[in-house]
Design a protein around this motif. Structure first.
Motif, PDB file in Angstrom:
ATOM      1  N   ALA A 121      31.287  23.961 -12.039  1.00  0.00           N
ATOM      2  CA  ALA A 121      31.338  25.367 -11.504  1.00  0.00           C
ATOM      3  C   ALA A 121      29.978  26.068 -11.543  1.00  0.00           C
ATOM      4  CB  ALA A 121      32.438  26.177 -12.234  1.00  0.00           C
ATOM      5  N   ASP A 122      29.071  25.778 -12.569  1.00  0.00           N
ATOM      6  CA  ASP A 122      27.873  26.543 -12.486  1.00  0.00           C
ATOM      7  C   ASP A 122      26.874  25.829 -11.339  1.00  0.00           C
ATOM      8  OD1 ASP A 122      28.231  28.645 -14.154  1.00  0.00           O
ATOM      9  OD2 ASP A 122      27.774  27.467 -15.991  1.00  0.00           O
ATOM     10  N   MET A 123      26.958  24.462 -11.451  1.00  0.00           N
ATOM     11  CA  MET A 123      26.104  23.684 -10.545  1.00  0.00           C
ATOM     12  C   MET A 123      26.633  23.899  -9.115  1.00  0.00           C
ATOM     13  SD  MET A 123      25.208  20.083 -12.247  1.00  0.00           S
ATOM     14  CE  MET A 123      27.233  19.466 -12.179  1.00  0.00           C
ATOM     15  N   PHE A 124      27.799  23.981  -8.618  1.00  0.00           N
ATOM     16  CA  PHE A 124      28.122  24.020  -7.593  1.00  0.00           C
ATOM     17  C   PHE A 124      28.630  25.480  -6.761  1.00  0.00           C
ATOM     18  CE2 PHE A 124      27.688  19.494  -8.345  1.00  0.00           C
ATOM     19  CZ  PHE A 124      27.070  19.040  -7.539  1.00  0.00           C
ATOM     20  N   PHE A 125      28.932  26.237  -7.438  1.00  0.00           N
ATOM     21  CA  PHE A 125      29.689  27.364  -7.032  1.00  0.00           C
ATOM     22  C   PHE A 125      29.065  28.732  -7.240  1.00  0.00           C
ATOM     23  CE2 PHE A 125      32.806  23.985  -7.691  1.00  0.00           C
ATOM     24  CZ  PHE A 125      33.163  23.893  -6.362  1.00  0.00           C
ATOM     25  N   GLY A 126      27.720  28.833  -7.709  1.00  0.00           N
ATOM     26  CA  GLY A 126      27.008  29.889  -7.876  1.00  0.00           C
ATOM     27  C   GLY A 126      27.771  31.253  -8.389  1.00  0.00           C
ATOM     28  N   LYS A 127      27.747  32.320  -7.581  1.00  0.00           N
ATOM     29  CA  LYS A 127      28.492  33.447  -7.955  1.00  0.00           C
ATOM     30  C   LYS A 127      30.172  33.349  -8.119  1.00  0.00           C
ATOM     31  CE  LYS A 127      28.502  35.624  -3.458  1.00  0.00           C
ATOM     32  NZ  LYS A 127      27.746  36.951  -2.609  1.00  0.00           N
ATOM     33  N   TYR A 128      30.417  32.316  -7.686  1.00  0.00           N
ATOM     34  CA  TYR A 128      31.899  32.151  -7.531  1.00  0.00           C
ATOM     35  C   TYR A 128      32.517  30.995  -8.661  1.00  0.00           C
ATOM     36  CZ  TYR A 128      31.410  34.397  -3.038  1.00  0.00           C
ATOM     37  OH  TYR A 128      31.206  35.319  -1.864  1.00  0.00           O
ATOM     38  N   ALA A 129      31.531  30.887  -9.608  1.00  0.00           N
ATOM     39  CA  ALA A 129      31.596  30.128 -10.634  1.00  0.00           C
ATOM     40  C   ALA A 129      32.974  30.032 -11.452  1.00  0.00           C
ATOM     41  CB  ALA A 129      30.484  29.719 -11.561  1.00  0.00           C
ATOM     42  N   MET A 130      33.062  31.252 -11.779  1.00  0.00           N
ATOM     43  CA  MET A 130      34.241  31.863 -12.557  1.00  0.00           C
ATOM     44  C   MET A 130      35.603  31.665 -12.004  1.00  0.00           C
ATOM     45  SD  MET A 130      35.278  35.410 -14.327  1.00  0.00           S
ATOM     46  CE  MET A 130      36.503  35.758 -13.044  1.00  0.00           C
ATOM     47  N   PHE A 131      35.722  31.795 -10.734  1.00  0.00           N
ATOM     48  CA  PHE A 131      36.892  31.674  -9.844  1.00  0.00           C
ATOM     49  C   PHE A 131      37.202  30.350  -9.735  1.00  0.00           C
ATOM     50  CE2 PHE A 131      35.028  35.973  -8.551  1.00  0.00           C
ATOM     51  CZ  PHE A 131      36.100  36.589  -9.026  1.00  0.00           C
ATOM     52  N   ALA A 132      36.266  29.616  -9.515  1.00  0.00           N
ATOM     53  CA  ALA A 132      36.381  27.947  -9.581  1.00  0.00           C
ATOM     54  C   ALA A 132      36.927  27.606 -10.572  1.00  0.00           C
ATOM     55  CB  ALA A 132      35.168  27.176  -8.941  1.00  0.00           C
ATOM     56  N   ALA A 133      36.146  28.025 -11.847  1.00  0.00           N
ATOM     57  CA  ALA A 133      36.849  27.404 -13.175  1.00  0.00           C
ATOM     58  C   ALA A 133      38.348  27.829 -13.478  1.00  0.00           C
ATOM     59  CB  ALA A 133      35.752  27.679 -14.124  1.00  0.00           C
ATOM     60  N   LEU A 134      38.559  28.938 -13.200  1.00  0.00           N
ATOM     61  CA  LEU A 134      39.824  29.913 -13.507  1.00  0.00           C
ATOM     62  C   LEU A 134      40.853  29.218 -12.720  1.00  0.00           C
ATOM     63  CD1 LEU A 134      41.357  32.156 -14.928  1.00  0.00           C
ATOM     64  CD2 LEU A 134      40.574  33.746 -12.941  1.00  0.00           C
ATOM     65  N   SER A 135      40.508  28.816 -11.562  1.00  0.00           N
ATOM     66  CA  SER A 135      41.461  28.252 -10.608  1.00  0.00           C
ATOM     67  C   SER A 135      42.257  27.107 -11.274  1.00  0.00           C
ATOM     68  CB  SER A 135      41.285  27.935  -9.176  1.00  0.00           C
ATOM     69  OG  SER A 135      40.000  26.768  -9.403  1.00  0.00           O
ATOM     70  N   MET A 136      41.272  26.246 -11.914  1.00  0.00           N
ATOM     71  CA  MET A 136      42.042  24.999 -12.771  1.00  0.00           C
ATOM     72  C   MET A 136      43.151  25.523 -13.590  1.00  0.00           C
ATOM     73  SD  MET A 136      40.071  22.492 -11.797  1.00  0.00           S
ATOM     74  CE  MET A 136      39.859  23.267 -10.074  1.00  0.00           C
ATOM     75  N   TYR A 137      43.026  26.493 -14.387  1.00  0.00           N
ATOM     76  CA  TYR A 137      43.996  27.002 -15.393  1.00  0.00           C
ATOM     77  C   TYR A 137      45.304  27.244 -14.428  1.00  0.00           C
ATOM     78  CZ  TYR A 137      40.679  27.122 -18.932  1.00  0.00           C
ATOM     79  OH  TYR A 137      40.007  26.899 -19.735  1.00  0.00           O
ATOM     80  N   PHE A 138      45.152  28.052 -13.411  1.00  0.00           N
ATOM     81  CA  PHE A 138      46.364  28.233 -12.654  1.00  0.00           C
ATOM     82  C   PHE A 138      47.052  27.033 -11.870  1.00  0.00           C
ATOM     83  CE2 PHE A 138      44.164  32.738 -12.833  1.00  0.00           C
ATOM     84  CZ  PHE A 138      45.540  33.137 -13.357  1.00  0.00           C
ATOM     85  N   ILE A 139      46.039  26.235 -11.369  1.00  0.00           N
ATOM     86  CA  ILE A 139      46.662  24.896 -10.832  1.00  0.00           C
ATOM     87  C   ILE A 139      47.323  23.932 -11.783  1.00  0.00           C
ATOM     88  CG2 ILE A 139      45.756  22.792  -9.912  1.00  0.00           C
ATOM     89  CD1 ILE A 139      43.589  24.309  -8.425  1.00  0.00           C
ATOM     90  N   GLY A 140      46.738  24.042 -13.060  1.00  0.00           N
ATOM     91  CA  GLY A 140      47.522  23.326 -14.018  1.00  0.00           C
ATOM     92  C   GLY A 140      48.928  23.853 -14.233  1.00  0.00           C
ATOM     93  N   MET A 141      49.020  25.217 -14.530  1.00  0.00           N
ATOM     94  CA  MET A 141      50.098  25.836 -14.691  1.00  0.00           C
ATOM     95  C   MET A 141      51.197  25.613 -13.498  1.00  0.00           C
ATOM     96  SD  MET A 141      50.843  29.704 -15.908  1.00  0.00           S
ATOM     97  CE  MET A 141      49.525  29.555 -17.464  1.00  0.00           C
ATOM     98  N   ILE A 142      50.796  25.850 -12.356  1.00  0.00           N
ATOM     99  CA  ILE A 142      51.721  25.545 -11.090  1.00  0.00           C
ATOM    100  C   ILE A 142      52.285  24.172 -11.184  1.00  0.00           C
ATOM    101  CG2 ILE A 142      51.456  25.650  -8.775  1.00  0.00           C
ATOM    102  CD1 ILE A 142      49.421  28.169  -8.998  1.00  0.00           C
ATOM    103  N   PHE A 143      51.171  23.109 -11.351  1.00  0.00           N
ATOM    104  CA  PHE A 143      51.720  21.796 -11.350  1.00  0.00           C
ATOM    105  C   PHE A 143      52.790  21.468 -12.173  1.00  0.00           C
ATOM    106  CE2 PHE A 143      51.580  17.238 -11.854  1.00  0.00           C
ATOM    107  CZ  PHE A 143      51.294  16.746 -10.633  1.00  0.00           C
ATOM    108  N   ALA A 144      52.514  22.137 -13.610  1.00  0.00           N
ATOM    109  CA  ALA A 144      53.642  22.073 -14.317  1.00  0.00           C
ATOM    110  C   ALA A 144      54.714  22.699 -14.182  1.00  0.00           C
ATOM    111  CB  ALA A 144      53.143  22.415 -15.997  1.00  0.00           C
ATOM    112  N   ILE A 145      54.852  23.714 -13.445  1.00  0.00           N
ATOM    113  CA  ILE A 145      55.932  24.465 -13.223  1.00  0.00           C
ATOM    114  C   ILE A 145      56.572  23.805 -12.225  1.00  0.00           C
ATOM    115  CG2 ILE A 145      56.892  26.388 -12.182  1.00  0.00           C
ATOM    116  CD1 ILE A 145      54.702  28.104 -13.758  1.00  0.00           C
ATOM    117  N   MET A 146      55.966  23.288 -11.118  1.00  0.00           N
ATOM    118  CA  MET A 146      56.667  22.519  -9.891  1.00  0.00           C
ATOM    119  C   MET A 146      57.257  21.199 -10.451  1.00  0.00           C
ATOM    120  SD  MET A 146      53.727  23.154  -6.995  1.00  0.00           S
ATOM    121  CE  MET A 146      54.212  21.913  -5.727  1.00  0.00           C
ATOM    122  N   LEU A 147      56.629  20.592 -11.499  1.00  0.00           N
ATOM    123  CA  LEU A 147      56.865  19.259 -11.871  1.00  0.00           C
ATOM    124  C   LEU A 147      58.505  19.437 -12.542  1.00  0.00           C
ATOM    125  CD1 LEU A 147      56.795  16.255 -12.526  1.00  0.00           C
ATOM    126  CD2 LEU A 147      55.248  16.909 -14.336  1.00  0.00           C
TER     127      LEU A 147
END
Length: 661
Positions: free
Chosen positions: A431-457
């Motif tokens: 996230a730090d290398m490729f997303f600059g000022k949006y790094a936190m949101f890119a990393a935070l999205s991983m937590y939500f995607i993981g939770m959403i995937f688990a719920i959908m499964l």
């Protein structure tokens, strides 16, 4: 001198493990929700030259057991593994806690009642008559303690040492005439047929309650006695007696409104409860990312100085080049690259510890019960999922709190998709290398995607199943309390120590192995990394990973090594690309440049993060899944499924986004 075996028994959240830690100094997991102590833990202490073996048992509400953790506690008590029972009760919730106390007294074992959380009783303006209470409980010792403040600990051990030979099988609760007559007849039958003399009354009561385990062990064929299930009547009559006890011993209960009730009106609100939870987790992640990154700079400077110093020293004493490369480019680069993420890990575990010890995490299960019920699971299943944000291994073990095996397996299947702390270094780096000022949101999205995937499964599995059950959540919502500094320190230190231990063992060994894979080939030591064993192994993975935008042999090697521990993915990049301090500004710039040369950009980086989120769990998690399910077949299927899920999701994202970017 005989060692006295002391069992710590009580409801979840009553403070058993905190009290156990106070005596033994054990650094066990202590959290303010049910299901943390899922195995019995043992320790030792000495009181006035008398040795005591202390056994911390999982929390139970009664001796009628359903979940795995409840069965562990009951089996330990019933198989005479303890000489004395310390029944720890939450003094601020006597009505709920005394039900187990009455059942323990029917066993005939020495019982010491430890009134824990007396500080909360005082804060709420309540009073307990400490003279009348033991009288109404058959004369057993009643000792007020505060596990958090370490008050009353010596008095409690004094009571244990001086009362462990006493028996307390007085009929504290006298049931209605028809039930007492049946108990007496069953006691005679048990004595005649099975030679049971001790605890005969308890066994008789369990037979009347049609307890599955007891009826199978000691079948009685007198249908005129066992004409129906008397469990509800026995429970009601026990609670009738508890009301009498409270009326005589507990005063000013309603004079001061509980702070907990007022806060719960907001935090467990049917509409706002869930958004508040996600907001809390967003704040936790904000602190983890930004505060952690601020502190991380100091670690980077120290690591760079250390690496340069070691390099200069080795060159000065004329160490052979290959050994210098192993030490500097392999070990220091691999292990050091992970250590720079320590501030992020520390902040994450500190935040989770504060939430747990305050009592908020139990509310999460309550808030999520509606959603989890829609997925065919109890709200309790969400607790292991939340625990998975820290580490997947204890999260998998926490599924023992679920009563049904089918629920346990489904929860075990979806829990690894929660982003554990080991994945955090991967997110932070890319996230730090490729997303600059949006790094936190890119990393935070991983937590939500993981939770959403688990719920959908979970939802898909629930819809496929033909037999669906309705789940009713029965969970204790403990008092909110100020987090205990010692408990927080123990918890955070244990997690940090685990992280450092992993850096010094698993990641250390993995870094050496990766260095050898990159510096040796079929012809021996190589100067061209493309001729190495690592390159050959990575090239096998290239065509598989290419559709997901990860068609580089180095990525294949890193992902394979990441199965040992997810942090190894980062340390692998350090070694694979020859960057000593990959987390520094210069290190990230160097890596970004090397990746850009082969067309690896932000989309590829995001797919890399997605793949690391979803693919095969670490070796420790795989071992835990095998142990908890006792099934190699289930474990193997789960590994294959997670790899396919990671590949499919990453491929879909890469292929679709490539059409527009």
């Amino acid at each position: 001198m005989k060692i006295i075996r002391v069992g710590f028994v009580g409801n979840p959240n009553c403070g058993k493990t905190t009290l156990f830690n106070a005596y033994t100094g054990a650094n066990l997991k202590v959290a303010n929700w049910p299901g943390v102590t899922v195995e019995k833990m043992e320790g030792e202490t000495i009181y006035k030259e008398q040795k005591l073996k202390l056994i911390d048992l999982p929390g139970i509400y009664s001796l009628t057991s359903y979940s795995i953790e409840e069965k562990v506690s009951r089996r330990c008590i019933m198989e005479n593994e303890v000489d004395v029972i310390i029944n720890i009760v939450d003094a601020s919730a006597l009505e709920r806690n005394l039900y187990l106390t009455l059942q323990l007294l029917e066993l005939g074992k020495p019982v010491i009642l430890a009134l824990n959380m007396m500080d909360i009783v005082e804060e709420r303006g309540m009073e307990i008559d400490l003279h009348r209470l033991p009288e109404m409980l058959g004369g057993i010792p009643v000792v007020p303690v505060s596990a958090r403040k370490r008050n009353g600990l010596d008095v409690l051990l004094h009571a244990v040492v001086h009362h462990y030979e006493e028996k307390h099988q007085a009929n504290i609760v006298v049931y209605k005439k028809n039930i007492e007559e049946k108990i007496k007849l069953l006691e005679q039958e048990l004595s005649t047929k099975y030679k049971i003399s001790e605890n005969a009354r308890w066994y008789a009561i369990k037979l009347l309650e049609q307890d599955t385990e007891i009826t199978s062990l000691y079948p009685i064929e007198h249908t005129e006695i066992l004409d129906k299930n008397y469990e509800k009547e026995i429970i009601n009559q026990k609670y009738d007696y508890i009301e009498e006890v409270l009326e005589d011993t507990l005063f000013y209960k309603s004079e001061k409104a509980a702070f907990t009730d007022r806060v719960d009106e907001i935090l467990t609100h049917p509409i706002w409860g869930m958004p508040i939870f996600f907001g809390v987790m967003a704040v936790v992640f904000f602190l983890t990312f930004f505060v952690g990154d601020t502190l991380k700079g100091g670690f980077e400077v120290i690591l760079e100085s250390f690496s340069n110093g070691v390099l200069a020293l080795l060159q000065h004493i004329n160490v052979v080049p290959w050994l210098i490369s192993l030490i500097v480019d392999g070990i220091i680069a691999g292990v050091g690259g992970i250590l720079t993420f320590l501030p992020n890990i520390f902040i994450l575990f500190l935040a989770l510890a504060l939430l747990e010890d305050s009592g908020y995490m139990a509310r999460v299960a309550y808030v999520m019960d509606g959603l989890m019920g829609y997925l065919g699971l109890s709200g309790k299943a969400f607790l292991p999922m939340v625990l998975g944000f820290g580490c997947t291994v204890p999260a998998i073990m926490a599924t023992r709190a679920l009563e049904k095996e089918s629920d346990r397996r489904r929860t075990i299947l979806i829990t690894p998709f929660m982003s554990c702390s080991a994945r955090l270094p991967i997110y932070v780096l890319f996230a730090d290398m490729f997303f600059g000022k949006y790094a936190m949101f890119a990393a935070l999205s991983m937590y939500f995607i993981g939770m959403i995937f688990a719920i959908m499964l979970a939802f898909v599995i629930h819809r496929i199943e033909t037999h669906r059950e309705h789940h009713t959540l029965l969970i204790e919502l403990p008092e909110y309390k100020t987090p205990n500094a010692r408990t927080i320190a123990v918890y955070v230190w244990e997690k940090v120590k685990d992280y450092l231990t992993k850096a010094g063992t698993t990641i250390f060994i993995a870094s050496i192995i990766i260095w050898f894979l990159l510096n040796f080939g079929v012809s021996g030591m190589v100067t061209d990394v493309k001729q190495s064993f690592g390159a050959v192994l990575g090239h096998w993975m290239e065509p598989i990973l290419a559709p997901a935008g990860l068609g580089m042999w180095q990525i294949g090697v890193a992902l394979i090594s990441g199965i040992s521990a997810k942090e190894v993915v980062v340390s692998s990049f350090c070694v694979l690309f020859g960057i000593n301090n990959i987390n520094s500004t210069a290190g990230m710039a160097a890596l970004t440049g090397q990746l850009a040369e082969v067309g690896f950009g932000p989309l590829n980086a995001y797919c890399m993060m997605i793949f690391c989120l979803l693919y095969v769990p670490c070796a420790a998690t795989i071992g835990t899944i095998k142990k908890e399910t006792n099934s190699k077949k289930f474990t193997l299927k789960m590994i294959i499924f997670q790899f396919l899920a990671a590949w499919l999701v990453a491929t879909l994202i890469y292929q679709i986004c490539s059409l527009f970017l």
